[in-house]
Scaffold this active site. Structure first.
Site, short mmCIF file in Angstrom:
data_model
loop_
_atom_site.label_atom_id
_atom_site.label_comp_id
_atom_site.label_asym_id
_atom_site.label_seq_id
_atom_site.Cartn_x
_atom_site.Cartn_y
_atom_site.Cartn_z
N HIS A 155 -0.33 -1.94 5.56
CA HIS A 155 -0.57 -0.60 6.10
C HIS A 155 -1.57 -0.65 7.24
O HIS A 155 -2.15 -1.70 7.52
CB HIS A 155 -0.97 0.40 5.01
CG HIS A 155 -2.30 0.13 4.35
ND1 HIS A 155 -2.56 -1.01 3.64
CD2 HIS A 155 -3.44 0.87 4.29
CE1 HIS A 155 -3.79 -0.97 3.17
NE2 HIS A 155 -4.36 0.17 3.55
N HIS A 201 -4.62 0.67 7.96
CA HIS A 201 -6.08 0.77 7.89
C HIS A 201 -6.77 -0.45 8.52
O HIS A 201 -6.31 -1.58 8.38
CB HIS A 201 -6.55 0.95 6.45
CG HIS A 201 -6.29 2.33 5.93
ND1 HIS A 201 -6.18 2.62 4.58
CD2 HIS A 201 -6.10 3.51 6.58
CE1 HIS A 201 -5.95 3.92 4.43
NE2 HIS A 201 -5.89 4.47 5.63
N ASP A 255 -9.33 -2.19 7.80
CA ASP A 255 -9.73 -3.33 6.96
C ASP A 255 -8.50 -4.11 6.47
O ASP A 255 -8.62 -4.96 5.58
CB ASP A 255 -10.61 -2.87 5.78
CG ASP A 255 -9.91 -1.93 4.83
OD1 ASP A 255 -9.01 -1.19 5.27
OD2 ASP A 255 -10.25 -1.93 3.63
N HIS A 256 -7.35 -3.85 7.07
CA HIS A 256 -6.14 -4.63 6.78
C HIS A 256 -5.49 -5.15 8.07
O HIS A 256 -4.62 -6.02 8.02
CB HIS A 256 -5.12 -3.80 5.98
CG HIS A 256 -5.64 -3.44 4.62
ND1 HIS A 256 -5.20 -4.05 3.46
CD2 HIS A 256 -6.60 -2.55 4.24
CE1 HIS A 256 -5.86 -3.54 2.43
NE2 HIS A 256 -6.72 -2.64 2.87
N HIS A 305 -0.82 6.01 -0.47
CA HIS A 305 -2.14 5.70 0.11
C HIS A 305 -2.09 6.02 1.60
O HIS A 305 -2.97 6.71 2.13
CB HIS A 305 -2.45 4.23 -0.14
CG HIS A 305 -3.75 3.75 0.44
ND1 HIS A 305 -4.97 4.18 -0.01
CD2 HIS A 305 -4.01 2.87 1.45
CE1 HIS A 305 -5.93 3.58 0.69
NE2 HIS A 305 -5.37 2.79 1.59
N ASP A 337 -2.99 -1.58 -0.66
CA ASP A 337 -3.80 -0.60 -1.38
C ASP A 337 -2.95 0.39 -2.16
O ASP A 337 -3.32 1.55 -2.33
CB ASP A 337 -4.71 0.16 -0.39
CG ASP A 337 -5.78 -0.73 0.22
OD1 ASP A 337 -5.88 -1.91 -0.18
OD2 ASP A 337 -6.51 -0.25 1.10
N HIS A 375 -7.87 -5.35 -2.66
CA HIS A 375 -9.31 -5.26 -2.95
C HIS A 375 -9.67 -5.76 -4.35
O HIS A 375 -8.86 -5.65 -5.28
CB HIS A 375 -9.79 -3.80 -2.85
CG HIS A 375 -9.76 -3.23 -1.46
ND1 HIS A 375 -10.82 -3.32 -0.59
CD2 HIS A 375 -8.76 -2.58 -0.79
CE1 HIS A 375 -10.51 -2.73 0.55
NE2 HIS A 375 -9.26 -2.27 0.46
ZN LIG Z 1 -6.17 1.22 2.88
#
Ligand SMILES: [Zn+2]
Length: 257
Positions: free
Chosen positions: A57, A59, A61-62, A115, A134, A172
């Site tokens: 996805h 985001h 942090d990905h 998400h 996530d 995570h």
């Molecule tokens: Zn995420």
């Protein structure tokens, strides 16, 4: 059919990046590179050449390492067609039911919105490996930033239906915190207690609790169990309450936990 080797790289506070290597062809992918340096270091240590980035996805942090990794390695980014605007450097667009080949290893793509609206998961059936970002966490699930509880429950059921031996590689290390909430929901769930003991031991040694098996998650993760009467009762509903409603209430309670 070809299997992949999986290397797990903990980065930032609690993110996991995964390196996937298919030895026959040498093809190597990185799943959700939040950052660049640790990926390059691991590639050098293994003497692997990066061919693909797989993004679950959009985001940061990905996907934060996407552009730098393309510059360094010339790799190709694989991401959701329906989120192509938000996946930096996307080169191959995929959607529900598509197969992505990492060398000789096949991955099936699932659309799992909730998400984010364009969230996808990659499943390598021959390696029993699921990369679900996530959407599904061990003992928990992602927050609903762009989706409804109905969508997320449908997405989680899709993943729940995969074979029991599936290894869940999520985005995570949230298992211990998720477990504290899960324990409030299902106090009498033996499988949950066994998993919590295991999690405590692993974390005490600084070791990851990931991957988890799907069998363990089905037995212990309340967010995969919204259609169990015991879970409905635990959130103050009738045992035959609609799972959409039970799931929504579980998610709401976790958000304020
Ligand atoms: Zn995420």
């Amino acid at each position: 059919m070809a299997k992949i080797v999986v290397e797990q790289i903990p980065v930032l506070t609690d993110n996991y990046i995964y390196l996937l290597h298919e030895p026959e062809s040498g093809a190597t992918a990185v799943v959700d590179p939040a950052v660049t340096e640790p990926v390059l270091e691991h590639l050098a240590a293994k003497n692997w050449r990066l061919t693909h980035i797989l993004n679950t996805h959009h985001h940061g942090d990905h996907t934060g390492g996407n552009i730098d990794l393309i510059k360094h390695t010339g790799c190709v980014v694989v991401g959701a067609a329906r989120d192509s605007e938000r996946i930096p450097g996307i080169g191959i667009e995929v959607g529900e039911g598509d197969t992505f080949m990492l060398g000789a290893a096949a991955a099936m793509v699932f659309e799992v919105p909730g998400h984010t609206s364009g969230h996808i998961a990659f499943w390598f059936p021959d390696s029993h490996a699921l990369f679900c970002g996530d959407t599904l966490f061990s003992l928990g699930c992602g927050r609903l930033f762009e989706g409804t509880p109905e969508e997320m429950w449908r997405s989680l059921k899709k993943l729940r239906d995969l074979p029991a031996e599936t290894l869940v590689y999520c985005g995570h290390e949230y298992t211990a915190a998720n477990g504290r909430f899960a324990r409030l929901v299902e106090r009498d769930n033996q499988a949950l207690h066994v998993r919590l003991e295991q999690v405590e031991k692993l974390r005490a040694k600084g070791r990851p609790t990931i991957p988890a098996t799907l069998a363990d998650e089905r037995a212990a993760n309340p967010f995969l169990r919204a259609d169990m009467g015991s879970v409905a009762r635990a959130v103050g509903m009738e045992p035959d309450a609609h799972p959409n409603l039970v799931f929504a209430e579980l998610r709401r309670r976790k958000d304020v936990f």
